[in-house]
Enzyme design. Structure first.
Site, mmCIF file in Angstrom:
data_model
loop_
_atom_site.group_PDB
_atom_site.id
_atom_site.type_symbol
_atom_site.label_atom_id
_atom_site.label_comp_id
_atom_site.label_asym_id
_atom_site.label_seq_id
_atom_site.Cartn_x
_atom_site.Cartn_y
_atom_site.Cartn_z
ATOM 1 N N SER A 96 0.632 -7.191 4.643
ATOM 2 C CA SER A 96 -0.688 -7.733 4.275
ATOM 3 C C SER A 96 -0.706 -9.257 4.334
ATOM 4 C CB SER A 96 -1.041 -7.288 2.852
ATOM 5 O OG SER A 96 -0.871 -5.900 2.739
HETATM 6 C C1 LIG Z 1 -1.156 -2.451 4.353
HETATM 7 S S1 LIG Z 1 0.213 -1.383 4.484
HETATM 8 C C2 LIG Z 1 1.167 -1.807 3.055
HETATM 9 C C3 LIG Z 1 1.741 -3.196 3.059
HETATM 10 C C4 LIG Z 1 3.072 -3.288 2.371
HETATM 11 N N1 LIG Z 1 2.967 -3.247 0.938
HETATM 12 C C5 LIG Z 1 3.909 -4.443 2.840
HETATM 13 O O1 LIG Z 1 4.346 -5.270 2.028
HETATM 14 O O2 LIG Z 1 4.182 -4.507 4.041
HETATM 15 C C6 LIG Z 1 -0.469 0.179 3.965
HETATM 16 C C7 LIG Z 1 0.544 1.300 3.981
HETATM 17 O O3 LIG Z 1 0.007 2.352 3.179
HETATM 18 C C8 LIG Z 1 0.496 3.559 3.683
HETATM 19 N N2 LIG Z 1 -0.328 4.674 3.173
HETATM 20 C C9 LIG Z 1 -1.534 5.142 3.605
HETATM 21 N N3 LIG Z 1 -1.961 6.171 2.850
HETATM 22 C C10 LIG Z 1 -0.993 6.398 1.921
HETATM 23 C C11 LIG Z 1 -0.840 7.335 0.876
HETATM 24 N N4 LIG Z 1 -1.764 8.257 0.630
HETATM 25 N N5 LIG Z 1 0.297 7.266 0.133
HETATM 26 C C12 LIG Z 1 1.261 6.333 0.389
HETATM 27 N N6 LIG Z 1 1.159 5.413 1.375
HETATM 28 C C13 LIG Z 1 0.053 5.432 2.126
HETATM 29 C C14 LIG Z 1 0.430 3.379 5.187
HETATM 30 O O4 LIG Z 1 1.314 4.283 5.835
HETATM 31 C C15 LIG Z 1 0.826 1.913 5.336
HETATM 32 O O5 LIG Z 1 2.168 1.776 5.666
#
Ligand SMILES: C[S@@+](CC[C@H](N)C(=O)[O-])C[C@H]1O[C@@H](n2cnc3c(N)ncnc32)[C@H](O)[C@@H]1O
Length: 381
Positions: A96
């Site tokens: 992000s």
């Molecule tokens: C914006 S990224 C997260 C950024 C991360 N915290 C970082 O520091 O790089 C969003 C992530 O949420 C995950 N995601 C989507 N739906 C989800 C769910 N229901 N449970 C867990 N993870 C999920 C996606 O696979 C993706 O990798």
């Protein structure tokens, strides 16, 4: 300079040392408006973000930026989201935007020794920052390959104190207790499991859908309620998979994509000169979402930025509010929607232009019967 045991290309001539890049990075995050404690600034200055994107990321021009590229390190140390995985053209994982991470981490009121549940491990970089701040982190990602890469990155960067799990974050981490929950993916509401796994008085920080975007909420409450929240900041996260984005009766319409809204005509001219800056426009937008269930955003021909739209049920018409307060409308019910849009502008103005942070939110339990979620339902200033 690289971290011990971790090596990436220098970024090419003129890229500057990684230490300098990180120092400028911290300054950039500050300039972009993120409040940073000395500890958080030190975490951004020491955690090697490049170790979390070794397979590269999508650059601003849509091309892929890889570790061998000249611009790799300067791009890593910009206050920018790094999209690390796409499905077709849709981003499905990323690191992000750092200034947004900084604002969310400040809102989390983290202290050393706290146990944190993170939903959306992504690259693992945010978890690494929290571990560097002294937290013990459990981070969950719904994509197995993403979770695996986050684990490898944390090892590569020699970060301890993070456990990455693969699964749907809706369930949280059954059987474990946390002091904080941080959600780094856009959700329609909060899982009662997170609230159940939070210690009394614990805090959940999450980007929760409102009028087509994901303003970040800082929420407190018990699994069976009541649940209340303060609004922290605007954000534009990708949406979560599974029950966390379940449709529900309080939901705003999904944004109107390019080409669906045509034939909009000016109804009333500018009200503000200069036009609202992007933050104030977000504040107006937030208020519109409180007052009108049809508020979302839409792409209108001739406008580069996505606009606040009150979308009609056919999803082809309605009214748009411009940053200068002017209103455009189209479709079969243009007159009614134009009236509502003008009302949003007047009401927000006469309320003293409240910032989104002025609202207090009460959440209600809804969503899928087998997997309910707490969603924003009522607001007061
Ligand atoms: C914006 S990224 C997260 C950024 C991360 N915290 C970082 O520091 O790089 C969003 C992530 O949420 C995950 N995601 C989507 N739906 C989800 C769910 N229901 N449970 C867990 N993870 C999920 C996606 O696979 C993706 O990798």
């Amino acid at each position: 300079m690289t971290e011990p045991g971790f090596s990436v290309p220098s970024g090419g001539p003129g890229a500057g040392s990684t230490t300098e890049l990180r120092a400028r990075f911290v300054e950039q995050i500050r300039r972009d408006g993120a409040p940073m404690s000395a500890e958080l600034a030190a975490a951004f200055a020491t955690v090697p973000r490049e170790a979390f994107v070794v397979e590269g990321f999508q650059g601003r021009d849509g091309g892929w930026v890889s570790p061998g590229d000249r611009d790799f390190l300067p791009a890593v140390y910009r206050d920018d989201v790094l999209v690390t995985k796409v499905d077709g053209r849709i981003p499905v994982s990323s690191s992000s935007q750092p200034s947004l991470m900084a604002i969310m981490l400040a809102a989390l009121e983290l202290r050393p020794g706290m146990r944190v549940l993170e939903i959306g491990a992504g690259t693992g970089y945010n978890a690494a920052l929290m571990a560097t701040l002294g937290a013990e982190v459990t981070s969950i990602d719904v994509q197995a390959d993403v979770a695996e890469r986050a684990r490898a990155a944390l090892l590569r960067a020699r970060i301890e104190g993070v456990r990455v799990e693969h699964g749907d974050g809706y369930a949280g981490a059954p059987g474990r207790r946390f002091d904080r929950v941080i959600v780094t993916v856009g959700v329609a509401g909060l899982s009662p499991h997170w609230l159940d796994q939070l210690e009394p008085g614990g805090l959940a920080v999450a980007p929760v859908e409102h009028a087509g975007t994901h303003p970040v909420l800082a929420a407190r409450g018990a699994a069976d309620g009541p649940v209340t929240a303060a609004v922290v900041c605007p954000s534009g996260f990708m949406s979560a998979a599974g029950p966390l984005t379940a449709d529900h009766p309080f939901a705003h319409p999904a944004p109107a994509t390019a080409g669906t809204l045509t034939g909009f005509e000016p109804v009333s001219g500018p009200r503000w000169a200069p036009a609202l800056d992007s933050m104030s426009y977000r504040d107006l937008w937030y208020a519109a979402g409180v007052w009108y269930r049809r508020a979302t955003h839409g792409a209108l021909p001739g406008f580069e930025q996505s606009l606040l739209v009150l979308l009609d049920e056919a999803r082809t018409g309605g009214a748009a509010v411009l940053p200068d307060g002017g209103v455009l409308a189209g479709g079969d019910e243009a007159a009614g929607y134009a009236h509502d849009a003008a009302d949003v502008v007047k009401r927000w103005e006469s309320a003293g232009r409240p910032p989104m942070q002025a609202w207090r939110v009460t959440l209600a339990l809804t969503g899928r019967p087998d997997a309910p979620i707490w969603v924003p339902a009522t607001w007061q200033i």
